[in-house]
Design a protein around this motif. Structure first.
Motif, short mmCIF file in Angstrom:
data_model
loop_
_atom_site.label_atom_id
_atom_site.label_comp_id
_atom_site.label_asym_id
_atom_site.label_seq_id
_atom_site.Cartn_x
_atom_site.Cartn_y
_atom_site.Cartn_z
N HIS A 94 0.87 -0.81 0.08
CA HIS A 94 -0.01 0.60 0.28
C HIS A 94 0.85 1.21 -0.02
CE1 HIS A 94 -4.03 -1.89 0.42
NE2 HIS A 94 -3.05 -2.92 1.44
N GLY A 95 1.11 2.23 -0.76
CA GLY A 95 1.49 3.70 -0.59
C GLY A 95 2.11 3.34 -1.67
N VAL A 96 2.20 2.82 -2.59
CA VAL A 96 3.51 3.08 -3.71
C VAL A 96 3.26 4.01 -4.87
CG1 VAL A 96 4.40 2.08 -6.00
CG2 VAL A 96 3.83 0.29 -3.72
N ILE A 97 4.14 5.29 -4.48
CA ILE A 97 4.15 6.78 -5.23
C ILE A 97 4.50 6.05 -6.38
CG2 ILE A 97 5.52 8.78 -5.74
CD1 ILE A 97 5.89 8.47 -2.33
N PHE A 98 4.18 6.83 -7.30
CA PHE A 98 4.17 6.68 -8.84
C PHE A 98 4.41 7.92 -9.27
CE2 PHE A 98 1.52 2.69 -8.70
CZ PHE A 98 1.65 2.23 -10.23
N TYR A 99 5.74 8.43 -9.83
CA TYR A 99 6.99 9.69 -10.09
C TYR A 99 6.75 9.80 -11.96
CZ TYR A 99 8.80 8.72 -5.14
OH TYR A 99 9.07 8.49 -3.77
N ASP A 100 7.17 11.20 -11.79
CA ASP A 100 6.80 11.81 -12.54
C ASP A 100 7.97 11.46 -13.98
OD1 ASP A 100 6.14 13.65 -14.96
OD2 ASP A 100 7.18 14.71 -14.65
N THR A 101 9.45 11.39 -12.87
CA THR A 101 10.49 10.72 -13.93
C THR A 101 11.03 10.04 -12.56
OG1 THR A 101 11.53 12.36 -12.54
CG2 THR A 101 10.89 13.37 -15.10
N PRO A 102 12.92 9.56 -13.17
CA PRO A 102 12.64 8.25 -12.04
C PRO A 102 13.84 9.07 -11.07
CG PRO A 102 14.81 8.62 -14.27
CD PRO A 102 13.09 9.18 -14.72
N ALA A 103 13.41 9.40 -10.12
CA ALA A 103 14.44 10.34 -9.06
C ALA A 103 13.90 10.73 -7.81
CB ALA A 103 15.12 11.74 -10.03
N ASP A 104 13.59 10.33 -6.65
CA ASP A 104 13.02 10.69 -5.25
C ASP A 104 12.87 12.26 -5.17
OD1 ASP A 104 13.15 8.83 -4.05
OD2 ASP A 104 15.14 8.25 -3.34
N THR A 105 13.29 12.89 -6.38
CA THR A 105 13.29 14.75 -5.74
C THR A 105 11.99 15.11 -6.91
OG1 THR A 105 14.70 15.32 -7.62
CG2 THR A 105 15.05 15.06 -4.84
N SER A 106 11.44 13.74 -8.17
CA SER A 106 10.47 14.64 -9.23
C SER A 106 9.44 14.92 -8.71
CB SER A 106 10.89 13.53 -10.13
OG SER A 106 10.10 12.31 -10.21
N ALA A 107 8.43 14.96 -9.57
CA ALA A 107 6.82 14.80 -8.77
C ALA A 107 5.89 13.82 -8.96
CB ALA A 107 6.40 16.46 -10.01
N LYS A 108 5.77 14.15 -7.79
CA LYS A 108 4.54 12.88 -7.24
C LYS A 108 3.53 12.23 -8.25
CE LYS A 108 7.00 11.64 -2.69
NZ LYS A 108 7.65 13.04 -2.06
N ARG A 109 2.64 11.72 -9.50
CA ARG A 109 1.92 11.75 -9.87
C ARG A 109 0.58 11.28 -9.43
NH1 ARG A 109 2.19 10.48 -15.86
NH2 ARG A 109 3.13 12.39 -16.60
N PHE A 110 0.58 10.05 -8.58
CA PHE A 110 -0.05 9.65 -7.53
C PHE A 110 0.07 8.58 -6.51
CE2 PHE A 110 -0.37 8.32 -12.05
CZ PHE A 110 -0.06 7.05 -11.60
N ILE A 111 -0.29 8.14 -6.06
CA ILE A 111 -0.19 6.60 -4.82
C ILE A 111 -1.19 5.51 -5.21
CG2 ILE A 111 0.04 5.99 -2.71
CD1 ILE A 111 0.94 9.41 -1.72
N LEU A 112 -0.92 3.90 -5.56
CA LEU A 112 -1.64 3.15 -5.40
C LEU A 112 -1.51 2.26 -4.21
CD1 LEU A 112 -1.94 2.60 -9.25
CD2 LEU A 112 -3.50 3.78 -8.02
N SER A 113 -2.82 1.53 -3.86
CA SER A 113 -2.72 0.57 -3.46
C SER A 113 -1.37 -0.50 -3.72
CB SER A 113 -3.94 0.51 -2.86
OG SER A 113 -4.77 1.18 -2.22
N ALA A 114 -1.56 -1.81 -2.90
CA ALA A 114 -1.16 -2.89 -2.64
C ALA A 114 -1.65 -3.60 -4.06
CB ALA A 114 -1.25 -3.76 -1.92
N ASN A 115 -1.26 -4.79 -5.12
CA ASN A 115 -1.65 -5.64 -6.17
C ASN A 115 -2.52 -4.62 -7.27
OD1 ASN A 115 -0.87 -7.06 -3.56
ND2 ASN A 115 -2.88 -7.17 -3.36
N ILE A 116 -2.22 -3.74 -7.23
CA ILE A 116 -3.00 -3.04 -8.52
C ILE A 116 -1.45 -3.48 -9.64
CG2 ILE A 116 -3.04 -0.53 -9.48
CD1 ILE A 116 -4.73 -1.53 -7.41
N PRO A 117 -2.56 -4.01 -10.72
CA PRO A 117 -1.77 -4.04 -11.86
C PRO A 117 -1.50 -2.62 -12.31
CG PRO A 117 -3.42 -4.79 -12.07
CD PRO A 117 -3.89 -4.41 -11.34
N PHE A 118 -0.26 -2.82 -13.67
CA PHE A 118 0.61 -1.83 -13.94
C PHE A 118 1.59 -2.91 -15.31
CE2 PHE A 118 3.78 -2.39 -10.36
CZ PHE A 118 4.28 -2.77 -10.96
N GLU A 119 1.79 -2.25 -16.40
CA GLU A 119 2.10 -2.76 -17.56
C GLU A 119 3.93 -1.69 -17.39
OE1 GLU A 119 2.43 -2.56 -22.25
OE2 GLU A 119 0.84 -1.90 -21.56
#
Length: 138
Positions: free
Chosen positions: A22-47
């Motif tokens: 739970h609480g996986v952060i999706f970022y704009d770029t591959p860096a901790d300092t980049s903009a956070k787009r959204f947060i998802l719960s556990a087990n959500i599929p993605f490509e």
């Protein structure tokens, strides 16, 4: 003809994974300092689109491209139901229905075949088969 052969040889199989917690952060770029787009719960599929160091570029169900940390990628696979669907006793449209699942329900993906069906498990423990076109992330 050679253009088609070149395109076919460059094609790769689609790879899906799921969020590990739970609480996986999706970022704009591959860096901790980049903009956070959204947060998802556990087990959500993605490509999975690509990897870069400790980061994975992903596409979600809505087509949004983002980056997540590799440590937030689960080894367990889940699918998300597209519409009200039947989960059947076997991989056959005539098999008895075990239960129905609503849109957006997450099911653990246990096994896939080349028959258009995947074996899934509901969080309550029931397992059965669902048509591949009824889920996203297979």
């Amino acid at each position: 003809m050679s253009l088609l052969a070149a395109l076919a040889s460059g094609a790769q199989a689609v790879e899906y994974r799921s969020t590990a917690r739970h609480g996986v952060i999706f970022y704009d770029t591959p860096a901790d300092t980049s903009a956070k787009r959204f947060i998802l719960s556990a087990n959500i599929p993605f490509e999975v689109m690509s990897e870069q160091g400790d980061w994975v570029r992903v596409r979600d169900r809505d087509g949004t491209l983002s980056w997540i940390k590799k440590s937030d990628v689960s080894t367990r696979r889940f699918v998300q139901v597209n519409r009200l669907s039947d989960v059947r006793q076997s991989a056959d449209s005539n098999a008895p229905t075990l239960f129905k699942v609503e849109r957006n329900v997450l099911l653990e993906r246990l096994d896939a075949s080349n028959t258009g069906w995947i074996k899934v498990k509901h969080r309550d423990g029931q397992s059965g088969y669902i048509r591949i076109e009824d889920v996203w992330g297979a």
